[in-house]
Design an enzyme around this catalytic site. Sequence first.
Site, PDB file in Angstrom:
ATOM      1  N   ASN A 107      45.940  41.745  38.915  1.00 39.02           N
ATOM      2  CA  ASN A 107      44.901  40.790  38.514  1.00 39.02           C
ATOM      3  C   ASN A 107      44.564  40.894  37.023  1.00 39.02           C
ATOM      4  O   ASN A 107      43.512  40.435  36.582  1.00 39.02           O
ATOM      5  CB  ASN A 107      43.625  40.958  39.352  1.00 39.02           C
ATOM      6  CG  ASN A 107      42.867  39.641  39.492  1.00 39.02           C
ATOM      7  OD1 ASN A 107      43.458  38.563  39.407  1.00 39.02           O
ATOM      8  ND2 ASN A 107      41.556  39.724  39.685  1.00 39.02           N
ATOM      9  N   ARG A 108      45.450  41.503  36.267  1.00 40.07           N
ATOM     10  CA  ARG A 108      45.400  41.470  34.797  1.00 40.07           C
ATOM     11  C   ARG A 108      46.750  41.020  34.248  1.00 40.07           C
ATOM     12  O   ARG A 108      47.011  41.137  33.071  1.00 40.07           O
ATOM     13  CB  ARG A 108      45.106  42.875  34.217  1.00 40.07           C
ATOM     14  CG  ARG A 108      43.940  43.614  34.825  1.00 40.07           C
ATOM     15  CD  ARG A 108      42.590  43.033  34.412  1.00 40.07           C
ATOM     16  NE  ARG A 108      41.503  43.886  34.907  1.00 40.07           N
ATOM     17  CZ  ARG A 108      40.963  43.781  36.116  1.00 40.07           C
ATOM     18  NH1 ARG A 108      41.386  42.845  36.958  1.00 40.07           N
ATOM     19  NH2 ARG A 108      39.987  44.591  36.481  1.00 40.07           N
ATOM     20  N   TYR A 144      31.686  40.859  34.784  1.00 42.51           N
ATOM     21  CA  TYR A 144      32.418  41.576  33.734  1.00 42.51           C
ATOM     22  C   TYR A 144      33.655  40.787  33.349  1.00 42.51           C
ATOM     23  O   TYR A 144      34.310  40.190  34.196  1.00 42.51           O
ATOM     24  CB  TYR A 144      32.776  43.011  34.126  1.00 42.51           C
ATOM     25  CG  TYR A 144      33.641  43.185  35.350  1.00 42.51           C
ATOM     26  CD1 TYR A 144      35.030  43.103  35.263  1.00 42.51           C
ATOM     27  CD2 TYR A 144      33.076  43.458  36.585  1.00 42.51           C
ATOM     28  CE1 TYR A 144      35.820  43.284  36.377  1.00 42.51           C
ATOM     29  CE2 TYR A 144      33.865  43.637  37.713  1.00 42.51           C
ATOM     30  CZ  TYR A 144      35.228  43.542  37.597  1.00 42.51           C
ATOM     31  OH  TYR A 144      36.013  43.714  38.703  1.00 42.51           O
ATOM     32  N   HIS A 174      39.309  40.176  47.541  1.00 44.72           N
ATOM     33  CA  HIS A 174      39.292  41.558  47.043  1.00 44.72           C
ATOM     34  C   HIS A 174      38.256  42.374  47.812  1.00 44.72           C
ATOM     35  O   HIS A 174      37.637  41.895  48.757  1.00 44.72           O
ATOM     36  CB  HIS A 174      38.949  41.561  45.546  1.00 44.72           C
ATOM     37  CG  HIS A 174      40.056  41.022  44.698  1.00 44.72           C
ATOM     38  ND1 HIS A 174      40.804  41.819  43.869  1.00 44.72           N
ATOM     39  CD2 HIS A 174      40.551  39.766  44.570  1.00 44.72           C
ATOM     40  CE1 HIS A 174      41.714  41.070  43.255  1.00 44.72           C
ATOM     41  NE2 HIS A 174      41.582  39.824  43.660  1.00 44.72           N
ATOM     42  N   GLU A 229      34.890  38.852  46.906  1.00 43.61           N
ATOM     43  CA  GLU A 229      34.825  40.294  47.163  1.00 43.61           C
ATOM     44  C   GLU A 229      34.219  40.455  48.553  1.00 43.61           C
ATOM     45  O   GLU A 229      33.081  40.064  48.795  1.00 43.61           O
ATOM     46  CB  GLU A 229      33.945  40.991  46.116  1.00 43.61           C
ATOM     47  CG  GLU A 229      34.423  40.804  44.685  1.00 43.61           C
ATOM     48  CD  GLU A 229      35.501  41.797  44.272  1.00 43.61           C
ATOM     49  OE1 GLU A 229      35.803  42.713  45.065  1.00 43.61           O
ATOM     50  OE2 GLU A 229      36.040  41.644  43.159  1.00 43.61           O
ATOM     51  N   GLY A 271      46.165  46.835  46.137  1.00 42.12           N
ATOM     52  CA  GLY A 271      46.707  47.407  47.362  1.00 42.12           C
ATOM     53  C   GLY A 271      45.726  48.205  48.189  1.00 42.12           C
ATOM     54  O   GLY A 271      45.895  48.337  49.411  1.00 42.12           O
ATOM     55  N   ASP A 272      44.675  48.740  47.553  1.00 41.06           N
ATOM     56  CA  ASP A 272      43.721  49.557  48.302  1.00 41.06           C
ATOM     57  C   ASP A 272      42.481  48.758  48.706  1.00 41.06           C
ATOM     58  O   ASP A 272      41.507  49.329  49.188  1.00 41.06           O
ATOM     59  CB  ASP A 272      43.323  50.799  47.489  1.00 41.06           C
ATOM     60  CG  ASP A 272      42.679  50.446  46.160  1.00 41.06           C
ATOM     61  OD1 ASP A 272      42.785  49.271  45.718  1.00 41.06           O
ATOM     62  OD2 ASP A 272      42.054  51.336  45.547  1.00 41.06           O
ATOM     63  N   GLU A 273      42.521  47.431  48.508  1.00 35.80           N
ATOM     64  CA  GLU A 273      41.411  46.580  48.956  1.00 35.80           C
ATOM     65  C   GLU A 273      41.930  45.793  50.168  1.00 35.80           C
ATOM     66  O   GLU A 273      42.615  44.788  50.026  1.00 35.80           O
ATOM     67  CB  GLU A 273      40.968  45.667  47.809  1.00 35.80           C
ATOM     68  CG  GLU A 273      40.444  46.488  46.628  1.00 35.80           C
ATOM     69  CD  GLU A 273      40.240  45.678  45.352  1.00 35.80           C
ATOM     70  OE1 GLU A 273      40.240  44.438  45.415  1.00 35.80           O
ATOM     71  OE2 GLU A 273      40.074  46.307  44.299  1.00 35.80           O
TER      72      GLU A 273
END
Length: 478
Positions: A231-232, A331, A271, A353, A171-173
Amino acid sequence: MKLNIIILTVIIISTVCCGKKNDSSIDKPILIRIPKNQINEEFIEKYKFIPDHVHDDRYAFGYITYSESGEFSTTEIAIVDPNSIHYQLDPKNLAYKKNDIDPDEIQEGYHDYNQLTNKLETIAATNPNLTSLESAGKSVENRELWYLRINNKEKNLLSKPKTLYIANMHGDEVVGRELSLKLIESLINDYPINPRIRNLVDHSDIFIMPSMNPDGFENRSRFNKNYKDLNRNFPDFVADPKDSQDNREPETQAIMRLHDEHHFLLTINFHGGALCFNLPWDTIANKISQKFADDKIISELAREYATTNIPMSKVNGGSFDRGVTYGYEWYEINGSMQDWSNFYRGSIHGTVELSRVKWPPAYQLEQFWQNNRESMIHFLERGSIGAHLAIKSIEGQLIQDRPIQISSGGRQLVYKTPLIHRPLPLNKQQITVEVPGFISKTFVTEGENFKGYYKDIILTPKMRYTDLTHKERSNIFN
Ligand SMILES: [Zn+2]
């Protein structure tokens, strides 16, 4: 024990249950980087810590969900997003304190949920032949998960390749949320005057979802309203190999349903927080071969995306090669949407991204659009210039009700429909079509010079006993 298996034993009770609410307690999770050897049960309990992923031999990432001023005693713990709009790290005592930034100021120039809804409704109402506004479902707080579908309804192709962009899953991206709107406007406004855009729109069925997490945006949070990282939250073929909607978040379930309804050929989820094209897999594929079966084509697509995005093309070092990285090399995470849709739904799905700063000031959005415009449009085009096959019998009828297996580029996919789309690499591609009861067919598509490869594939039924496979022969006598 593997770090990301400990996850969620501690539910975020945060400030409420502890009854110690003060200025520096945290009411939203904050992502930190922490040396692995400092994570023990005491630490997890004390800070209501939720591990997220192991970064390398030394560090892991996770979320602090409770803290009091002055409690951190090590300088090795670092807040990951220094531009967090709710908290900042006080370098003197390493406590979090609230940012003074006014949330309304932060949002200025961005479309909030109501504005986004109005805008999409207006576009759909004024362009009924080109667009329709649909919802994939509702968020925890009952907001619609809107997507605008762009598909020229007057252009009757037998079927069109479906491409999907999803933004603002965290939500913050927020850059992808706004770029989605700019892309929609660009496709609609340029359609009458730009042959390239007209060709793209006429030959595609494009789905654009500006926000998969509207609650997170309104609450300025990475998470959905249940504090879950979406996203997990998807089935993971290594850690959680059960392709089921059970016990998943409503936003996750909505996307899973959308994929059940439509087979998406190409997909990106957008993202922020870095600048790259992230390739599958995100999880380490230790149970299957390491590379994604469509690695060749998605690597090509990723390279093209990053090359036409000049700032992205300059990102090197670590696992990054000119703006492109494999997820697991950057990662490892479990439960990403990308891995699920590639593994379980036969899509080709990457993660982009868009911006190092997750929530940049709105005046920068135009520059982000300029950096991404060509990349975003070209990626959609790569769907329409693929192979478009109609699998038919010698009578000219589409072969219905039989599984159709397509092998190409090292990947085997089974379709329930005889109308099939596959993206093509820029060089030759061999495609094999196999349908039970028919003699299989193999053919080669040559460099099609950026035009779609439209072909009827006529299959001959197996008439002779010698045509049958061993299994088919034994079925005759059963
Ligand atoms: Zn994200």
